[in-house]
Design an enzyme around this catalytic site. Structure first.
Site, PDB file in Angstrom:
ATOM      1  N   SER A   2       0.815  -1.229   0.000  1.00  0.00           N
ATOM      2  CA  SER A   2       0.000   0.000   0.000  1.00  0.00           C
ATOM      3  C   SER A   2       0.839   1.265   0.000  1.00  0.00           C
ATOM      4  O   SER A   2       0.284   2.365  -0.058  1.00  0.00           O
ATOM      5  CB  SER A   2      -0.917   0.009   1.225  1.00  0.00           C
ATOM      6  OG  SER A   2      -0.181   0.268   2.402  1.00  0.00           O
ATOM      7  N   THR A  44      -6.381   7.331   6.412  1.00  0.00           N
ATOM      8  CA  THR A  44      -6.201   6.253   5.431  1.00  0.00           C
ATOM      9  C   THR A  44      -7.586   5.786   4.998  1.00  0.00           C
ATOM     10  O   THR A  44      -8.559   5.991   5.707  1.00  0.00           O
ATOM     11  CB  THR A  44      -5.418   5.059   6.015  1.00  0.00           C
ATOM     12  OG1 THR A  44      -6.182   4.481   7.084  1.00  0.00           O
ATOM     13  CG2 THR A  44      -4.051   5.469   6.539  1.00  0.00           C
ATOM     14  N   GLY A  45      -7.649   5.148   3.840  1.00  0.00           N
ATOM     15  CA  GLY A  45      -8.934   4.681   3.328  1.00  0.00           C
ATOM     16  C   GLY A  45      -9.297   5.439   2.061  1.00  0.00           C
ATOM     17  O   GLY A  45      -8.418   6.021   1.405  1.00  0.00           O
ATOM     18  N   GLY A  74      -9.736   7.913  -0.370  1.00  0.00           N
ATOM     19  CA  GLY A  74      -9.305   9.301  -0.407  1.00  0.00           C
ATOM     20  C   GLY A  74     -10.344  10.260  -0.939  1.00  0.00           C
ATOM     21  O   GLY A  74     -10.463  11.399  -0.468  1.00  0.00           O
ATOM     22  N   THR A  97       1.562   6.981   0.445  1.00  0.00           N
ATOM     23  CA  THR A  97       0.727   5.917  -0.124  1.00  0.00           C
ATOM     24  C   THR A  97       1.082   5.617  -1.569  1.00  0.00           C
ATOM     25  O   THR A  97       1.656   6.470  -2.261  1.00  0.00           O
ATOM     26  CB  THR A  97      -0.761   6.342  -0.071  1.00  0.00           C
ATOM     27  OG1 THR A  97      -1.583   5.229  -0.399  1.00  0.00           O
ATOM     28  CG2 THR A  97      -1.071   7.459  -1.042  1.00  0.00           C
ATOM     29  N   THR A 151      -2.439   2.836   3.056  1.00  0.00           N
ATOM     30  CA  THR A 151      -1.679   4.087   3.201  1.00  0.00           C
ATOM     31  C   THR A 151      -1.022   4.023   4.566  1.00  0.00           C
ATOM     32  O   THR A 151      -1.475   3.268   5.420  1.00  0.00           O
ATOM     33  CB  THR A 151      -2.665   5.289   3.186  1.00  0.00           C
ATOM     34  OG1 THR A 151      -3.319   5.355   1.928  1.00  0.00           O
ATOM     35  CG2 THR A 151      -1.989   6.614   3.456  1.00  0.00           C
ATOM     36  N   ARG A 169      -4.420   9.643 -11.272  1.00  0.00           N
ATOM     37  CA  ARG A 169      -5.345   9.862 -10.141  1.00  0.00           C
ATOM     38  C   ARG A 169      -4.532  10.157  -8.880  1.00  0.00           C
ATOM     39  O   ARG A 169      -3.559   9.491  -8.570  1.00  0.00           O
ATOM     40  CB  ARG A 169      -6.191   8.613  -9.919  1.00  0.00           C
ATOM     41  CG  ARG A 169      -7.149   8.694  -8.705  1.00  0.00           C
ATOM     42  CD  ARG A 169      -6.528   8.105  -7.449  1.00  0.00           C
ATOM     43  NE  ARG A 169      -7.498   8.004  -6.350  1.00  0.00           N
ATOM     44  CZ  ARG A 169      -7.161   7.688  -5.102  1.00  0.00           C
ATOM     45  NH1 ARG A 169      -5.911   7.454  -4.779  1.00  0.00           N
ATOM     46  NH2 ARG A 169      -8.074   7.609  -4.169  1.00  0.00           N
ATOM     47  N   VAL A 170      -4.950  11.199  -8.172  1.00  0.00           N
ATOM     48  CA  VAL A 170      -4.304  11.554  -6.913  1.00  0.00           C
ATOM     49  C   VAL A 170      -5.359  11.491  -5.818  1.00  0.00           C
ATOM     50  O   VAL A 170      -6.458  12.025  -5.979  1.00  0.00           O
ATOM     51  CB  VAL A 170      -3.699  12.973  -7.007  1.00  0.00           C
ATOM     52  CG1 VAL A 170      -3.279  13.471  -5.643  1.00  0.00           C
ATOM     53  CG2 VAL A 170      -2.502  12.960  -7.969  1.00  0.00           C
ATOM     54  N   GLY A 171      -5.022  10.834  -4.724  1.00  0.00           N
ATOM     55  CA  GLY A 171      -5.970  10.701  -3.620  1.00  0.00           C
ATOM     56  C   GLY A 171      -5.811  11.805  -2.595  1.00  0.00           C
ATOM     57  O   GLY A 171      -5.351  12.914  -2.904  1.00  0.00           O
ATOM     58  N   ASP A 172      -6.176  11.506  -1.369  1.00  0.00           N
ATOM     59  CA  ASP A 172      -6.127  12.502  -0.295  1.00  0.00           C
ATOM     60  C   ASP A 172      -4.735  12.676   0.303  1.00  0.00           C
ATOM     61  O   ASP A 172      -4.416  13.739   0.837  1.00  0.00           O
ATOM     62  CB  ASP A 172      -7.114  12.118   0.823  1.00  0.00           C
ATOM     63  CG  ASP A 172      -6.843  10.720   1.380  1.00  0.00           C
ATOM     64  OD1 ASP A 172      -6.312   9.865   0.639  1.00  0.00           O
ATOM     65  OD2 ASP A 172      -7.148  10.484   2.561  1.00  0.00           O
TER      66      ASP A 172
HETATM   67  N1  GLY Z   1      -6.073   7.227   1.122  1.00  0.00           N
HETATM   68  C1  GLY Z   1      -5.290   6.864   0.038  1.00  0.00           C
HETATM   69  C2  GLY Z   1      -5.867   7.154  -1.278  1.00  0.00           C
HETATM   70  O1  GLY Z   1      -7.080   7.204  -1.416  1.00  0.00           O
HETATM   71  O2  GLY Z   1      -5.121   7.324  -2.214  1.00  0.00           O
END
Ligand code: GLY
Length: 352
Positions: free
Chosen positions: A89, A252-253, A255, A219, A201, A229-232
């Site tokens: 992860s 985490t989780g 995003g 992450t 993450t 794609r970019v997460g949180d």
């Molecule tokens: N929390 C990690 C992501 O969604 O990329």
């Protein structure tokens, strides 16, 4: 490398008269004080992290004990996971995007100097959290992405490496084979299970005995994501947030669900209003549920995904909460161990 407290930017600002006092023509700092309450440090080191951060909080605690800066301590902890090929992860060995390319995101904040740094969609560098720290230390920017982030890292001597391990490639190939009955790839052989879609993450937040606070999140993002794609995690205020007067939080989780509520920032704001870390994290999760679109809710209005928030205040009190039961890691001043999160809903049968 230099500590976050002694940087080239301090020198440049001082030399160019760009420090806040100089711009305003005053020597004293203006007092637009943000905190609504005063949280006094309790004189102990503490750290809280996602469940995969047990070694991270242990390492951070050892370094804090030696007087190492909070951001450096948190990043050294997170690096253990980034460099571990078994953690699919984060960092090296992370699961790739839909084209089989590992793209990493990370961000960090250093409370005492009020600085932040982040990288997103970074390819070929095992330790994005360290690159994020370099953005914080050596630039006037906060977020570098993609090719620019890689070139920035290479300019500082980071080595470009293949991040896709055999283990991660194997999982990706099995996902691709099972993606759709309609594509050009043959289905998985009879009896083989489809591959789930993890959003693992690592987040780590630390406080030292003086009440100095820092936070880091790193992450490989949502497995099989659309390239780019970019997460949180690299979003300041979502993946993590630090206010040295209050504390820090991270997530985490899924995003996408966190970005919409700026969850790390919101959790710190709830602590600013007097909430304990666990209560603050739970309150943020209620906001997440309220902002979740119907297609991602079950018939009882419960999210079809999980999301976790970890929080620590300036006193070293910590906690974590999730939509569904989960675990987290923390160092309480004496030992590092796992805890159960507080949560909003009993487990569902199946989540996205
Ligand atoms: N929390 C990690 C992501 O969604 O990329």
């Amino acid at each position: 490398m230099s500590s976050p407290s002694i940087t080239r930017r301090d020198f440049v600002e001082a030399a160019s008269g760009l420090a806040a006092g100089a711009v305003l023509g005053v020597t004293a700092r203006p007092s637009f004080s943000a905190p609504a309450i005063v949280i006094r440090p309790q004189g102990r080191n503490a750290a809280v992290a996602s469940a995969n951060g047990l070694r991270a909080v242990q390492r951070a605690a050892e370094l804090l004990e030696q007087g190492v800066d909070t951001l450096d301590a948190a990043i050294e902890g997170v690096k253990i996971q980034e460099l571990d090929p078994e953690d699919t992860s984060v960092g090296y060995g992370g699961l790739p995007n839909e084209e089989g390319v590992v793209q990493l995101d990370a961000s960090c904040m250093h409370g005492p100097s009020k600085r932040a740094g982040a990288v997103a969609a970074l390819e070929g560098i095992k330790t994005p959290s360290v690159v994020a720290k370099y953005v914080l230390l050596y630039t006037d920017h906060i977020l570098l992405v993609g090719e620019g982030a890689k070139r920035f890292a290479l300019s500082f001597g980071f080595k470009e490496e293949n991040l896709l391990t055999d283990k991660a490639r194997e999982i990706w190939l099995r996902w691709r084979a099972n993606r759709s009955a309609d594509d050009d790839w043959l289905e998985l052989p009879e009896g083989e299970n489809p591959i789930p879609r993890p959003t693992g993450t690592i987040n780590c937040n630390v406080v030292n005995a003086k009440g100095e606070v820092s936070s880091v999140t790193s992450t490989s993002g949502l497995a099989w994501k659309i390239p780019g794609r970019v997460g949180d995690s690299p979003i300041i205020g979502a993946g993590q947030y630090t206010d040295n007067e209050i504390g820090a939080a991270g997530s985490t989780g899924r995003g996408e669900a966190n970005i919409k509520v700026c969850g790390a920032f919101l959790t710190v704001e709830f602590m600013r209003r007097g909430m304990k870390p666990t209560d603050a994290a739970l309150e943020t999760l209620k906001r997440v549920v309220a902002t979740t679109e119907p297609r991602l809710l079950d018939e009882q209005g419960r999210p079809l995904f999980n999301l976790n928030f970890y929080a620590i205040n300036k006193r070293g009190e910590f906690g974590a909460a999730s939509l569904y039961p989960s675990r987290y890691a923390a160092f309480d001043g004496k030992e590092a161990r796992h805890y159960d999160t507080a949560y909003l809903f009993e487990p569902r049968q199946r989540r996205r």
